[in-house]
Structures are given as structure tokens and as C-alpha cells.
Design an enzyme around this catalytic site. Structure first.
Site, PDB file in Angstrom:
ATOM      1  N   GLU A  82       0.848  -1.186   0.000  1.00 26.83           N
ATOM      2  CA  GLU A  82       0.000   0.000   0.000  1.00 26.83           C
ATOM      3  C   GLU A  82       0.889   1.242   0.000  1.00 26.83           C
ATOM      4  O   GLU A  82       1.880   1.303   0.717  1.00 26.83           O
ATOM      5  CB  GLU A  82      -0.885  -0.032   1.250  1.00 26.83           C
ATOM      6  CG  GLU A  82      -1.849   1.120   1.364  1.00 26.83           C
ATOM      7  CD  GLU A  82      -2.730   1.022   2.606  1.00 26.83           C
ATOM      8  OE1 GLU A  82      -3.820   1.623   2.579  1.00 26.83           O
ATOM      9  OE2 GLU A  82      -2.343   0.364   3.590  1.00 26.83           O
TER      10      GLU A  82
ATOM     11  N   LYS B 204     -10.228   0.323  -2.430  1.00 30.66           N
ATOM     12  CA  LYS B 204     -10.349  -0.077  -1.029  1.00 30.66           C
ATOM     13  C   LYS B 204     -11.753   0.210  -0.497  1.00 30.66           C
ATOM     14  O   LYS B 204     -12.262   1.324  -0.630  1.00 30.66           O
ATOM     15  CB  LYS B 204      -9.307   0.674  -0.194  1.00 30.66           C
ATOM     16  CG  LYS B 204      -9.259   0.250   1.247  1.00 30.66           C
ATOM     17  CD  LYS B 204      -8.118   0.961   1.974  1.00 30.66           C
ATOM     18  CE  LYS B 204      -8.002   0.459   3.395  1.00 30.66           C
ATOM     19  NZ  LYS B 204      -6.908   1.147   4.103  1.00 30.66           N
TER      20      LYS B 204
ATOM     21  N   CYS C 195      -4.829  -3.555   2.867  1.00 34.27           N
ATOM     22  CA  CYS C 195      -4.623  -3.353   4.297  1.00 34.27           C
ATOM     23  C   CYS C 195      -5.811  -3.805   5.156  1.00 34.27           C
ATOM     24  O   CYS C 195      -6.024  -4.990   5.332  1.00 34.27           O
ATOM     25  CB  CYS C 195      -4.257  -1.897   4.553  1.00 34.27           C
ATOM     26  SG  CYS C 195      -3.603  -1.598   6.206  1.00 34.27           S
TER      27      CYS C 195
END
Length: 170
Positions: A44, A117, A157
Site C-alpha cells: 500500500e 479499497k 490493508c
């Protein structure tokens, strides 16, 4: 005899200078490919990790155009690998926020997938607070891509804490 796929997870220490970050990532991607990796994963914010959350907004790129996307395409093509760019800040309609997009490029340099995301991180305890919703616009769809005879699901993440994301891929 079964076929083997060598995968490399590359770790970088990115700062606020996109060009310097891409140069560092480029060296590490090249080393992974030289070691035989065919699927290389970058973390990321491999291309920009500024001092403030808003730094990624200033470094945003239009979808399909920008130095981080050009780097991913070129590196994948030059090394003949599938390259996963952990996240790239992609412009959205809100000028104060970006989409945190995981981008995948194939061996020919063409983009194979984009995942935005979905699960944004928020934390507050005492004087310490962090809220991704201030600078990131949430995505809405699970994404997988096919490579090397595999279906590979994407996440960024905090997303890994939500198994329903992967169940949505079937």
C-alpha cells in the site's frame, strides 16, 4: 511434475517523493524478477507516503494516466511479470479525497484489474486519531483477476479483516 509459481512480496519504505519511491520500487521489482518471481506484489502506498494524509490527495492521478500507473505498466512489461501495485491514489469526483486503488498489470503492460479499497480505517484514542474517510472515497465492489491459472482476489490493508469481501468473490 507440478508447475510452480514464484511470488515476491516487495517491501518498500516510501516517503513524500514519488520519483524517488518509484526508483526504489523499480530496483526491488527488478531484483524479484531476476530471482524468478512471476507475480510481484508492492505494498500500500509504495509510490507516495507523505507526512500528512492529505499528501496522497496532492499526488493523485487520473485513472489510466500518471507516473505511478506508467511505472507499474512499464515494469510489468519490461520484466514479463504480473505486477500488483498495492495502492495508487486515483482522482475521484471529490477534490478533497482519492480512491485508494490496487492496480494489477500483466506481462504485456496492460492493466488487468483495479480494486478500490472498501473498508476504511478509523482510530481514535486520547490525542491520537486517524480517519481514512477524510482523504479516501470508499470503493464498493470486490475484485479478482485471473493469472497463471488462478483467480486472485484483491484487498488493501484493513480489508483483510473482513472475510465477507472474499466470500463475495465466490
Amino acid at each position: 511434475m507440478s508447475a510452480q509459481l514464484r511470488v515476491a512480496a516487495v517491501q518498500t519504505v516510501a516517503g513524500g517523493d514519488v520519483a524517488a519511491n518509484l526508483a526504489q520500487a523499480g530496483d526491488l521489482v527488478a531484483a524479484a524478477a531476476e530471482a524468478g518471481a512471476k507475480l510481484v506484489l508492492l505494498p500500500e502506498y509504495f509510490g507516495i507516503f507523505g507526512a500528512r494524509a492529505s499528501d496522497k490527495v496532492r499526488a493523485r492521478e487520473a485513472d489510466g494516466d500518471g507516473p505511478q500507473q506508467a511505472f507499474l505498466s512499464r515494469a510489468a512489461r519490461e520484466h514479463g511479470i504480473v505486477l500488483v501495485g498495492g495502492s495508487v491514489p486515483i482522482a475521484c469526483d471529490d477534490p478533497e479525497r482519492v480512491r485508494s486503488a490496487c492496480l494489477v498489470y500483466g506481462q504485456d503492460g496492460a492493466r488487468l484489474a483495479r480494486y478500490d479499497k472498501i473498508h476504511l480505517f478509523r482510530f481514535a484514542q486520547g490525542d491520537e486519531a486517524y480517519d481514512e474517510t477524510r482523504t479516501i472515497e470508499r470503493g464498493s465492489e470486490a475484485v479478482a483477476f485471473d493469472a497463471f491459472g488462478l483467480s486472485i482476489g484483491l484487498s488493501i490493508c484493513y480489508d483483510v479483516r473482513f472475510p465477507e469481501l472474499f466470500r463475495a468473490l465466490g
